[in-house]
Design an enzyme around this catalytic site. Structure first.
Site, PDB file in Angstrom:
ATOM      1  CG  ASN A   1      -0.460  -0.119   2.496  1.00 30.15           C
ATOM      2  OD1 ASN A   1       0.570  -0.769   2.694  1.00 30.15           O
ATOM      3  ND2 ASN A   1      -1.089   0.507   3.461  1.00 30.15           N
TER       4      ASN A   1
ATOM      5  CD  GLU B   1       3.602   0.627  12.801  1.00 26.91           C
ATOM      6  OE1 GLU B   1       2.380   0.772  13.008  1.00 26.91           O
ATOM      7  OE2 GLU B   1       4.479   1.225  13.439  1.00 26.91           O
TER       8      GLU B   1
ATOM      9  CB  CYS C   1      -2.693   0.843   8.177  1.00 25.98           C
ATOM     10  SG  CYS C   1      -1.179   1.761   8.004  1.00 25.98           S
TER      11      CYS C   1
ATOM     12  CD  GLU D   1       7.360   1.196  11.287  1.00 26.19           C
ATOM     13  OE1 GLU D   1       6.250   1.376  10.751  1.00 26.19           O
ATOM     14  OE2 GLU D   1       8.276   0.543  10.768  1.00 26.19           O
TER      15      GLU D   1
HETATM   16  P1  NAP Z   1      -0.111  -9.456   3.950  1.00 35.72           P
HETATM   17  O1  NAP Z   1      -0.398 -10.791   3.432  1.00 35.72           O
HETATM   18  O2  NAP Z   1      -0.046  -9.264   5.418  1.00 35.72           O
HETATM   19  O3  NAP Z   1       1.281  -9.004   3.260  1.00 35.72           O
HETATM   20  C1  NAP Z   1       2.159  -8.023   3.748  1.00 35.72           C
HETATM   21  C2  NAP Z   1       3.604  -8.461   3.483  1.00 35.72           C
HETATM   22  O4  NAP Z   1       3.881  -9.658   4.201  1.00 35.72           O
HETATM   23  C3  NAP Z   1       3.889  -8.787   2.018  1.00 35.72           C
HETATM   24  O5  NAP Z   1       5.225  -8.437   1.713  1.00 35.72           O
HETATM   25  C4  NAP Z   1       3.718 -10.288   2.007  1.00 35.72           C
HETATM   26  O6  NAP Z   1       4.369 -10.932   0.938  1.00 35.72           O
HETATM   27  C5  NAP Z   1       4.326 -10.679   3.328  1.00 35.72           C
HETATM   28  N1  NAP Z   1       3.890 -11.991   3.819  1.00 35.72           N
HETATM   29  C6  NAP Z   1       2.719 -12.639   3.543  1.00 35.72           C
HETATM   30  N2  NAP Z   1       2.688 -13.829   4.193  1.00 35.72           N
HETATM   31  C7  NAP Z   1       3.846 -13.912   4.887  1.00 35.72           C
HETATM   32  C8  NAP Z   1       4.401 -14.908   5.765  1.00 35.72           C
HETATM   33  N3  NAP Z   1       3.752 -16.033   6.058  1.00 35.72           N
HETATM   34  N4  NAP Z   1       5.622 -14.696   6.301  1.00 35.72           N
HETATM   35  C9  NAP Z   1       6.289 -13.551   6.041  1.00 35.72           C
HETATM   36  N5  NAP Z   1       5.825 -12.589   5.219  1.00 35.72           N
HETATM   37  C10 NAP Z   1       4.608 -12.750   4.664  1.00 35.72           C
HETATM   38  O7  NAP Z   1      -1.139  -8.405   3.396  1.00 35.72           O
HETATM   39  P2  NAP Z   1      -1.906  -8.477   1.980  1.00 35.72           P
HETATM   40  O8  NAP Z   1      -2.326  -9.877   1.659  1.00 35.72           O
HETATM   41  O9  NAP Z   1      -1.044  -7.830   1.001  1.00 35.72           O
HETATM   42  O10 NAP Z   1      -3.174  -7.597   2.292  1.00 35.72           O
HETATM   43  C11 NAP Z   1      -4.281  -8.181   2.964  1.00 35.72           C
HETATM   44  C12 NAP Z   1      -4.963  -7.189   3.871  1.00 35.72           C
HETATM   45  O11 NAP Z   1      -4.053  -6.776   4.895  1.00 35.72           O
HETATM   46  C13 NAP Z   1      -5.390  -5.890   3.229  1.00 35.72           C
HETATM   47  O12 NAP Z   1      -6.588  -5.990   2.561  1.00 35.72           O
HETATM   48  C14 NAP Z   1      -5.459  -4.983   4.430  1.00 35.72           C
HETATM   49  O13 NAP Z   1      -6.645  -5.161   5.128  1.00 35.72           O
HETATM   50  C15 NAP Z   1      -4.292  -5.446   5.281  1.00 35.72           C
HETATM   51  N6  NAP Z   1      -3.081  -4.633   5.060  1.00 35.72           N
HETATM   52  C16 NAP Z   1      -2.728  -3.722   5.989  1.00 35.72           C
HETATM   53  C17 NAP Z   1      -1.606  -2.938   5.779  1.00 35.72           C
HETATM   54  C18 NAP Z   1      -1.163  -1.930   6.770  1.00 35.72           C
HETATM   55  O14 NAP Z   1      -0.507  -0.968   6.396  1.00 35.72           O
HETATM   56  N7  NAP Z   1      -1.450  -2.087   8.027  1.00 35.72           N
HETATM   57  C19 NAP Z   1      -0.856  -3.066   4.625  1.00 35.72           C
HETATM   58  C20 NAP Z   1      -1.235  -4.028   3.685  1.00 35.72           C
HETATM   59  C21 NAP Z   1      -2.335  -4.799   3.937  1.00 35.72           C
HETATM   60  P3  NAP Z   1       3.564 -11.218  -0.452  1.00 35.72           P
HETATM   61  O15 NAP Z   1       3.672  -9.971  -1.201  1.00 35.72           O
HETATM   62  O16 NAP Z   1       4.277 -12.321  -1.107  1.00 35.72           O
HETATM   63  O17 NAP Z   1       2.160 -11.568  -0.069  1.00 35.72           O
END
Ligand code: NAP
Ligand code: MG
Length: 453
Positions: free
Chosen positions: A131, A229, A263, A432
């Site tokens: 994001n 975060e 977020c 952070e």
């Molecule tokens: P996510 O799965 O939590 O991914 C965030 C990061 O973590 C990505 O680089 C991802 O890699 C990595 N990751 C995923 N599974 C992992 C694991 N088992 N071990 C280590 N790293 C891992 O988030 P998303 O699927 O992109 O988004 C899903 C939802 O999360 C969104 O719709 C939103 O609600 C929330 N979100 C919140 C924030 C925030 O700023 N708080 C940011 C993004 C998303 P990959 O790219 O390979 O998946």
């Protein structure tokens, strides 16, 4: 080597590919980072500071290039993307002041001298979501480097390009090889290895609460330091005594900026019942003016969502809900979704409770201050939020009562690189930015030196 397609979300087209690293390549990079740590921690504070300042200058020289890369890869508006690249530069300049100021204490003890050192941890692993690829990367790698650690950083698979470019710019600025490496690949492979590899001494994770919990559980095995975060469902509380025009003019940006993929998005709008209709009418006028368009346009307020999957998730919350009004969005290719205002039937509605991460806001009236606070805190999250009122006492009372990490009064802005940022409750762990973040990339060592008598 495996590769991943990189897609422009404004038209849905693949425009390049990047490598997707496997376990062996990840381990090799972590080993290189471990070796580089031995030298980096010994670089004199003034020299480390100079290198970070030079890195900031090189980012400044490539600001437009980085911004355009983000517009293409993440669909961010050009105005936002310039701010994001500038934020990396600013964070570099801010923490460039840290190496020479990372002082310990001298504590009075009998029989000798007692001093403390803020020792760097070693290799720090940073896992970044899609994001805000540039700022979130910088909030991790910059203080980590300033404190004397080396960094391995995994960008999100969807948005790897600016991080890869920043690692090239670090070398151009003169940072030694392997001090800052970007490792594109899958979270389940590269990211997970940061959790299990014993040479990685801290993990900074930004992303979903579900994955964040699994990272924290995994880190427990090696008592690995962790900063999280996570998600948010922040409240924008509008009291009847507020400057309603100002609050209504600011409310679209508070939730629709970055297409709601933030977020900190104020995705729950709480409006005092006595001004509910008047405020909604003003809000509608401002939503109508919020331009969802080609993100390369200087006039664009909001671009597309990041992916077809994200758009389907967002649409799932809107179907069957009470739509108060919507803005407009381009049709055709790309992952477009219009700004959408939903009326919550109660605080049990899924769109009121769950993080949607799209341009959708839920609205609910409240009767009095106590009910506003109760509703605002009725969530497992606690990241940001806003309070609109002209009553100073109320602003203070409500600020102290709302359980979130980053609040604004008569404003919706929560991020400044020199003030702390992070969540309470299940929105995160640690802070952070600001003056304190640096120390979370160090451990305190206490040394007693005997006078020998
Ligand atoms: P996510 O799965 O939590 O991914 C965030 C990061 O973590 C990505 O680089 C991802 O890699 C990595 N990751 C995923 N599974 C992992 C694991 N088992 N071990 C280590 N790293 C891992 O988030 P998303 O699927 O992109 O988004 C899903 C939802 O999360 C969104 O719709 C939103 O609600 C929330 N979100 C919140 C924030 C925030 O700023 N708080 C940011 C993004 C998303 P990959 O790219 O390979 O998946
Ligand atoms: Mg995921």
């Amino acid at each position: 080597m495996n590769v991943t397609d990189v897609i422009n979300p404004a038209n849905g087209a693949v425009f390049t590919t990047v490598p997707s690293l496997g376990l062996e390549e990840t381990d090799a990079a972590i080993e290189r980072a471990r070796t580089a740590f031995g030298e980096w921690r010994r670089v004199a504070p003034g020299d480390r500071a100079r290198l970070l300042r030079r890195f900031a200058a090189v980012v400044e020289d490539h600001l437009e290039e980085l911004a355009l890369l983000e517009v293409r890869n993440a669909g961010h508006t050009i105005g936002n993307a310039r701010w994001e690249a500038g934020n990396v530069r600013d964070v570099l300049n801010y923490y460039a002041g840290a190496p020479e100021r990372l002082s310990g204490r001298q504590i009075p003890v009998p029989g000798g001298l007692d001093v403390t050192f803020h020792e760097p941890l070693g290799v720090v692993g940073i896992i970044v979501p899609w994001n805000f690829p540039m700022p979130i990367a910088g909030w991790g790698f910059v203080p980590a480097l300033a404190a004397g650690n080396t960094v391995v950083l995994k960008p999100a698979e969807l948005t790897p390009l600016t991080a890869i470019r920043l690692a090239e710019l670090a070398l151009e600025a003169g940072l030694p090889e392997n001090v800052f490496q970007v490792l594109p690949g899958k979270g389940s492979v590269v990211g997970q290895r940061f959790v299990t590899h014993p040479a990685v001494r801290k993990v900074c994770f930004t992303g979903s609460t579900t994955v964040g919990k699994s990272i924290m559980a995994g880190c427990a095995d090696q008592v690995k330091r962790v900063t999280l975060e996570l998600g948010g469902k922040s409240a924008n509380i509008v009291f009847a005594d507020a400057d309603l025009s100002a609050a209504a003019a600011a409310a679209p940006g508070a939730v629709f900026d970055n297409a709601g993929q933030d977020c900190c998005a104020r995705s729950r709008l709480l409006v005092e019942a006595s001004v509910f209709d008047r405020f909604l009418a003003l809000f509608q006028e401002n939503v109508a003016k919020f331009r969802t368009s080609d993100p390369t346009s200087e006039e664009s307020d909001m671009g597309p969502l990041i992916s077809a999957g994200q758009r389907a998730t967002v649409a799932g919350y809107v179907g069957g809900a009470d739509v108060a009004f919507q803005g407009t969005a381009p049709s055709g290719d790309g992952f477009w979704f219009p700004p959408t205002v939903l009326l919550a039937r109660s605080a049990d509605d899924p769109h009121w409770r769950e993080e949607i991460f799209g341009p959708v806001v839920s609205v609910l009236p409240f009767r009095d201050e106590a009910e506003a606070i109760r509703l605002a805190n009725d969530t497992e999250y606690g990241l940001s939020g806003s309070i609109w009122t002209r009553d100073v006492g109320r602003a203070l009372r409500v600020s102290r009562s709302v359980e979130t990490g980053a609040l604004s009064v008569n404003s919706n802005s929560s991020v400044r690189y020199w003030t702390p940022f992070g969540g309470m409750k299940q929105s995160g762990l640690g802070r952070e930015l600001g003056p304190d973040a640096l120390l979370s990339f160090t451990d305190v060592k206490n040394v007693f030196i005997s006078m020998g008598e």
